[in-house]
Scaffold this active site. Structure first.
Site, mmCIF file in Angstrom:
data_model
loop_
_atom_site.group_PDB
_atom_site.id
_atom_site.type_symbol
_atom_site.label_atom_id
_atom_site.label_comp_id
_atom_site.label_asym_id
_atom_site.label_seq_id
_atom_site.Cartn_x
_atom_site.Cartn_y
_atom_site.Cartn_z
ATOM 1 N N HIS A 87 79.174 42.976 41.379
ATOM 2 C CA HIS A 87 78.465 43.675 40.308
ATOM 3 C C HIS A 87 78.157 42.698 39.172
ATOM 4 O O HIS A 87 78.962 41.791 38.895
ATOM 5 C CB HIS A 87 79.306 44.846 39.785
ATOM 6 N N SER A 125 70.020 52.212 34.888
ATOM 7 C CA SER A 125 69.458 53.316 34.097
ATOM 8 C C SER A 125 68.763 54.378 34.950
ATOM 9 O O SER A 125 67.772 54.976 34.526
ATOM 10 C CB SER A 125 68.512 52.784 33.019
ATOM 11 N N LYS A 135 82.675 52.770 36.758
ATOM 12 C CA LYS A 135 83.115 51.642 35.921
ATOM 13 C C LYS A 135 84.499 51.956 35.311
ATOM 14 O O LYS A 135 85.290 52.650 35.946
ATOM 15 C CB LYS A 135 82.046 51.313 34.873
ATOM 16 N N ASN A 172 78.938 54.602 40.328
ATOM 17 C CA ASN A 172 79.886 53.579 39.878
ATOM 18 C C ASN A 172 80.407 54.021 38.514
ATOM 19 O O ASN A 172 79.699 53.933 37.514
ATOM 20 C CB ASN A 172 79.156 52.227 39.781
ATOM 21 N N GLY A 211 72.651 50.030 31.899
ATOM 22 C CA GLY A 211 73.226 50.622 30.691
ATOM 23 C C GLY A 211 72.331 50.521 29.467
ATOM 24 O O GLY A 211 72.781 50.758 28.346
ATOM 25 N N GLU A 264 78.423 42.945 36.093
ATOM 26 C CA GLU A 264 79.459 42.850 35.057
ATOM 27 C C GLU A 264 80.575 41.910 35.500
ATOM 28 O O GLU A 264 81.197 41.243 34.667
ATOM 29 C CB GLU A 264 79.980 44.256 34.718
ATOM 30 N N GLU A 292 70.147 45.391 41.136
ATOM 31 C CA GLU A 292 70.415 45.903 39.788
ATOM 32 C C GLU A 292 69.970 44.853 38.770
ATOM 33 O O GLU A 292 70.743 43.928 38.442
ATOM 34 C CB GLU A 292 71.911 46.169 39.610
HETATM 35 P P1 13P Z 1 73.664 52.426 34.514
HETATM 36 O O1 13P Z 1 73.189 53.467 35.511
HETATM 37 O O2 13P Z 1 74.596 52.966 33.498
HETATM 38 O O3 13P Z 1 72.514 51.650 33.956
HETATM 39 O O4 13P Z 1 74.549 51.386 35.365
HETATM 40 C C1 13P Z 1 74.052 50.882 36.547
HETATM 41 C C2 13P Z 1 75.116 50.146 37.237
HETATM 42 O O5 13P Z 1 75.580 49.113 36.767
HETATM 43 C C3 13P Z 1 75.626 50.708 38.491
HETATM 44 O O6 13P Z 1 76.430 49.806 39.169
#
Ligand code: 13P
Length: 252
Positions: free
Chosen positions: A95, A213, A11, A9, A173, A97, A167
């Site tokens: 997601h 992560s 982003k 992803n 992140g 976010e 997640e």
């Molecule tokens: P990270 O791998 O940067 O922690 O992000 C995970 C994520 O949100 C994947 O959709």
């Protein structure tokens, strides 16, 4: 046995040139080896260019979101059919976010899952608890609510194209990856809910990815867990070497 899937992803990252170079490097690294499913989910404007860069490889294309209606007056939104026409086979839905920064509700997520699956896409449904919810011991209630709400009304055929991604919000992140035991416990709970709600066939066939992560270093232990069927990767998917290391870990 469930086939593993590693999805990147990206982003809201990459320029067009960075996106096509990253896709080309991933395509080269994976080639036609399909022992593990691999997908990349670039920002919408780069979908077709990235799709071109993936041509001839086993790497699939995915989008990071999709709208819940098929067409019409929804300024700024993108329909599942448009994504399919851009070459997408996957769409990430719900997601954290989008849930937490953009206020996406369970009901909209259920609607998106339905529309995406009806239009032939594979949905990568994200779920997971916040730190505050985990600290209060509420994570299983959150999982139950999110799975129940997102999957309501799906047919058996549609379940065949559903992927769940666990997640934990506190792991996204932050560099604070869930331990393999925490991931396994959450995945087993979610699979148990699928079993109770929809039966053995769907529970045993639905892939449940871990995200938060994930790196080339920690992927192997996470992916060894019996209910961890792959990874949804953010930061580490932006570098070919680290993403390909996770793909290699998934191959075992
Ligand atoms: P990270 O791998 O940067 O922690 O992000 C995970 C994520 O949100 C994947 O959709």
């Amino acid at each position: 046995m469930r086939k593993k899937l590693v999805a990147g992803n990206w982003k809201m990252n990459t320029t067009r040139a960075e996106a096509t170079a990253l896709a080309a490097a991933v395509a080269k690294g994976v080639g036609t080896d399909d022992r593990v499913g691999v997908a990349v989910c670039p920002p919408f404007p780069w979908l077709t260019a990235v799709g071109d860069a993936l041509t001839g490889s086993a790497v699939a294309l995915g989008a990071q979101d999709v709208h819940y209606e098929k067409k019409g007056a929804f300024t700024g939104e993108v329909s599942p059919a448009m994504l399919a026409e851009c070459g997408c086979t996957y769409a990430i839905i719900g997601h954290s976010e989008r849930r937490h920064i953009l206020g996406e509700a369970d009901s909209a997520i259920n609607h998106k899952v339905h529309t995406a699956l009806e239009e032939g896409l594979h949905a990568i449904l994200c779920m997971g608890e916040t730190l505050a919810e985990r600290e209060r011991g509420l994570q299983e209630r959150v999982f139950q609510r999110q799975v129940y709400a997102a999957c309501a009304g799906l047919t058996d055929e549609q379940f065949g194209r559903l992927v769940i991604a666990y997640e934990p919000v506190w792991a996204i992140g932050t560099g604070k990856v869930a331990t393999p035991e925490q991931a396994q416990e959450a995945h087993a709970f979610v699979r148990g809910k699928l079993r109770a709600l929809y039966g053995d066939k769907i529970a045993d066939a639905t892939p449940i990815l871990y995200g938060g992560s994930v790196t080339g270093e920690n992927a192997r232990d996470l992916l060894k867990q019996p209910d961890v069927d792959g990874a949804l990767v953010g930061g580490a998917s932006l570098k070919p070497d680290s993403f390909l290391a996770i793909v290699a870990a998934a191959r075992g």
